[in-house]
Write a protein that holds these residues in place. Structure first.
Motif, PDB file in Angstrom:
ATOM      1  N   GLU A  58     -11.882  -1.842   3.351  1.00 18.66           N
ATOM      2  CA  GLU A  58     -10.369  -1.451   2.795  1.00 18.66           C
ATOM      3  C   GLU A  58     -10.535  -1.140   1.714  1.00 18.66           C
ATOM      4  N   VAL A  59     -10.518   0.174   1.303  1.00 17.95           N
ATOM      5  CA  VAL A  59     -10.297   0.859  -0.156  1.00 17.95           C
ATOM      6  C   VAL A  59      -9.117   1.813   0.047  1.00 17.95           C
ATOM      7  N   ILE A  71      -0.183  -2.559  -6.763  1.00 21.65           N
ATOM      8  CA  ILE A  71      -0.767  -4.078  -6.928  1.00 21.65           C
ATOM      9  C   ILE A  71      -1.588  -4.390  -5.730  1.00 21.65           C
ATOM     10  N   LYS A  72      -0.861  -4.213  -4.464  1.00 17.40           N
ATOM     11  CA  LYS A  72      -1.641  -4.768  -3.229  1.00 17.40           C
ATOM     12  C   LYS A  72      -2.889  -3.925  -2.887  1.00 17.40           C
ATOM     13  N   LYS A  73      -2.814  -2.681  -3.289  1.00 18.61           N
ATOM     14  CA  LYS A  73      -3.744  -1.768  -2.938  1.00 18.61           C
ATOM     15  C   LYS A  73      -4.915  -2.066  -3.707  1.00 18.61           C
ATOM     16  N   ILE A  74      -4.639  -2.399  -4.972  1.00 20.66           N
ATOM     17  CA  ILE A  74      -5.924  -2.881  -6.242  1.00 20.66           C
ATOM     18  C   ILE A  74      -6.468  -3.876  -5.740  1.00 20.66           C
ATOM     19  N   TYR A  75      -5.817  -5.115  -5.283  1.00 20.14           N
ATOM     20  CA  TYR A  75      -6.320  -6.366  -4.626  1.00 20.14           C
ATOM     21  C   TYR A  75      -7.277  -6.037  -3.560  1.00 20.14           C
ATOM     22  N   LYS A  76      -6.782  -5.344  -2.639  1.00 23.50           N
ATOM     23  CA  LYS A  76      -7.762  -4.970  -1.380  1.00 23.50           C
ATOM     24  C   LYS A  76      -8.867  -4.211  -1.770  1.00 23.50           C
ATOM     25  N   THR A  77      -8.702  -3.371  -2.761  1.00 29.17           N
ATOM     26  CA  THR A  77      -9.932  -2.446  -2.942  1.00 29.17           C
ATOM     27  C   THR A  77     -10.715  -3.144  -3.885  1.00 29.17           C
ATOM     28  N   ARG A  79     -11.380  -6.598  -3.267  1.00 30.83           N
ATOM     29  CA  ARG A  79     -12.060  -7.182  -2.272  1.00 30.83           C
ATOM     30  C   ARG A  79     -12.971  -6.646  -1.506  1.00 30.83           C
ATOM     31  N   SER A  80     -12.728  -5.148  -1.337  1.00 25.29           N
ATOM     32  CA  SER A  80     -13.719  -4.215  -0.566  1.00 25.29           C
ATOM     33  C   SER A  80     -14.925  -4.121  -1.298  1.00 25.29           C
ATOM     34  N   ILE A  81     -14.993  -4.536  -2.511  1.00 24.47           N
ATOM     35  CA  ILE A  81     -16.315  -4.507  -3.376  1.00 24.47           C
ATOM     36  C   ILE A  81     -17.293  -5.566  -2.569  1.00 24.47           C
TER      37      ILE A  81
END
Length: 114
Positions: A58-59, A71-77, A79-81
């Motif tokens: 999820e990026v 903010i949600k997208k930053i968190y998911k991105t 986490r994708s690391i």
């Protein structure tokens, strides 16, 4: 040789990955090639049809605004690391190719902490 190709979104990112994968398989038939993409782009259709395995993370791209959605997208991105690290650790590639702008990690780099 074990190869990961990260290419997602549009055919302009994915098709060059296919060309690279094809050349690698032509030169060394025993090579294993997998793709990393998202669950939203054309890669979900094109990669399996081309006969390659697709691992999904999820990026997201961000809009130039401060919003809850960003903010949600930053968190998911972020986490994708961890998801990408897990794929690299399990697959143990000799090379990783990121196919938006061509970037490569060799096995000496992919074995380092990223």
């Amino acid at each position: 040789m074990k190869v990961i190709i990260a290419a997602a979104g549009t055919a302009g990112h994915i098709n060059p990955g296919f060309a690279i994968a094809s050349k690698i398989k032509q030169e060394e038939q025993s090579s294993e090639v997998i793709f990393i993409g998202t669950n939203r782009g054309l890669e979900n259709d094109l990669v399996p049809k081309a006969g390659y395995e697709l691992k999904r993370i999820e990026v997201y791209g961000l809009k130039k605004e401060l919003s809850i959605e960003n903010i949600k997208k930053i968190y998911k991105t972020i986490r994708s690391i961890g998801e990408a690290k897990k794929i690299i650790k399990e697959f143990k590639p000799d090379i990783v190719i990121r196919n938006r702008w061509i970037h490569m990690w060799t096995s000496s780099n992919s074995s380092k902490k990223i």
